[in-house]
Scaffold this motif. Structure first.
Motif, PDB file in Angstrom:
ATOM      1  N   UNK A 185      51.308  20.913  35.301  1.00  0.00           N
ATOM      2  CA  UNK A 185      51.587  21.448  33.962  1.00  0.00           C
ATOM      3  C   UNK A 185      53.084  21.433  33.657  1.00  0.00           C
ATOM      4  N   UNK A 186      53.894  21.773  34.644  1.00  0.00           N
ATOM      5  CA  UNK A 186      55.335  21.803  34.442  1.00  0.00           C
ATOM      6  C   UNK A 186      55.890  20.398  34.214  1.00  0.00           C
ATOM      7  N   UNK A 187      55.330  19.423  34.920  1.00  0.00           N
ATOM      8  CA  UNK A 187      55.765  18.038  34.731  1.00  0.00           C
ATOM      9  C   UNK A 187      55.422  17.546  33.330  1.00  0.00           C
ATOM     10  N   UNK A 188      54.292  17.997  32.800  1.00  0.00           N
ATOM     11  CA  UNK A 188      53.820  17.524  31.497  1.00  0.00           C
ATOM     12  C   UNK A 188      54.467  18.250  30.326  1.00  0.00           C
ATOM     13  N   UNK A 189      55.011  19.438  30.563  1.00  0.00           N
ATOM     14  CA  UNK A 189      55.483  20.302  29.478  1.00  0.00           C
ATOM     15  C   UNK A 189      56.767  19.795  28.826  1.00  0.00           C
ATOM     16  N   UNK A 190      56.909  20.132  27.544  1.00  0.00           N
ATOM     17  CA  UNK A 190      58.151  19.877  26.812  1.00  0.00           C
ATOM     18  C   UNK A 190      58.936  21.169  26.602  1.00  0.00           C
ATOM     19  N   UNK A 191      58.227  22.285  26.510  1.00  0.00           N
ATOM     20  CA  UNK A 191      58.855  23.598  26.344  1.00  0.00           C
ATOM     21  C   UNK A 191      58.076  24.607  27.169  1.00  0.00           C
TER      22      UNK A 191
END
Length: 243
Positions: A185-191
């Motif tokens: 999830x952290x790799x995919x997140x923008x914010x």
């Protein structure tokens, strides 16, 4: 208890005979590191936060080396402290996660992803704020949003349903009680919208993620505020104080 702790610490140190002792703060490490120093055992401490706890403030006077996660912490320590900036340990899974693969695995499209959470138990203030944001995201469809509401936020899915949003049917909304695939999830997140715990912030920095930090006011020495400010001062994050 202090006298008992000191005797127990000395007994353990004599039995174990360590070559090096490492303390990470907190009342548990105090007697062990203090007695190790008195016994001539090389001892170092590690401070994870921007504002050191009382134990590390005291131990920094005599510890062989004081390792810091945030340079801002040094001004609160003894002038005798021999400090070195090491950062905090970050899981390899966080560092190795591939953004493109993570977004594919999560079924995301090209829209920005907001990732929000308030810790394993959740945070009522963050859940209440995210309730409004989730309703907005579902309506305007500009963003994708993954939110971890925690044990204390189990009311949130029903509250959203009562306001016309069924999380199970919303294509751009994912609600989880606990986010078990955080590296992905952290790799995919923008914010990222979250608290300001030491390891969480280290992971955000390692991934270079934009963040809005809401420090918990219910922690020792208000250290999450200082953690957040260390990034805010460097224009690496925004902060909203919980009042």
């Amino acid at each position: 208890r202090i006298l008992t702790a000191s005797r127990e610490a000395r007994r353990i140190l004599l039995d174990f005979a360590p070559d090096l002792c490492v303390g990470t703060g907190g009342y548990v490490s105090g007697p062990v590191i203090r007695d190790a120093i008195r016994m001539g055992i090389p001892s170092v401490i590690h401070e994870q936060n921007a504002y050191p706890g009382i134990t590390n403030q005291m131990l920094s006077k005599k510890a062989y080396r004081t390792m810091l996660a945030v340079p801002d912490a040094q001004k609160y320590l003894s002038k005798k402290a021999d400090c070195v900036l090491t950062g905090n340990p970050v899981r390899q899974e966080i560092l190795r996660a591939d953004r493109a693969e993570a977004r594919r695995a999560l079924g995301l499209d090209s829209r920005p992803l907001i990732l929000s959470f308030g810790g394993s138990l959740g945070a009522r203030t963050i859940n209440e704020a995210m309730e409004t944001l989730l309703l907005s995201s579902a309506k305007n469809q500009k963003y994708q949003h993954i939110h971890g509401y925690g044990q204390y936020g189990r009311w949130l899915p029903q509250a959203l349903k009562e306001k016309g949003l069924d999380p199970a049917k919303a294509k751009n909304i994912v609600l989880k009680e606990y986010i078990r695939n955080m590296p992905e999830c952290l790799a995919a997140a923008d914010l990222v919208i979250c608290r300001a715990g030491a390891i969480t912030l280290s992971e955000l920095q390692a991934r270079g993620r934009a963040s809005i930090l809401i420090p918990s006011p219910n922690v020792a020495e208000n250290h999450q505020y200082h953690n957040a400010m260390a990034l805010v001062r460097r224009r690496a994050a925004l902060m909203i104080e919980e009042k």
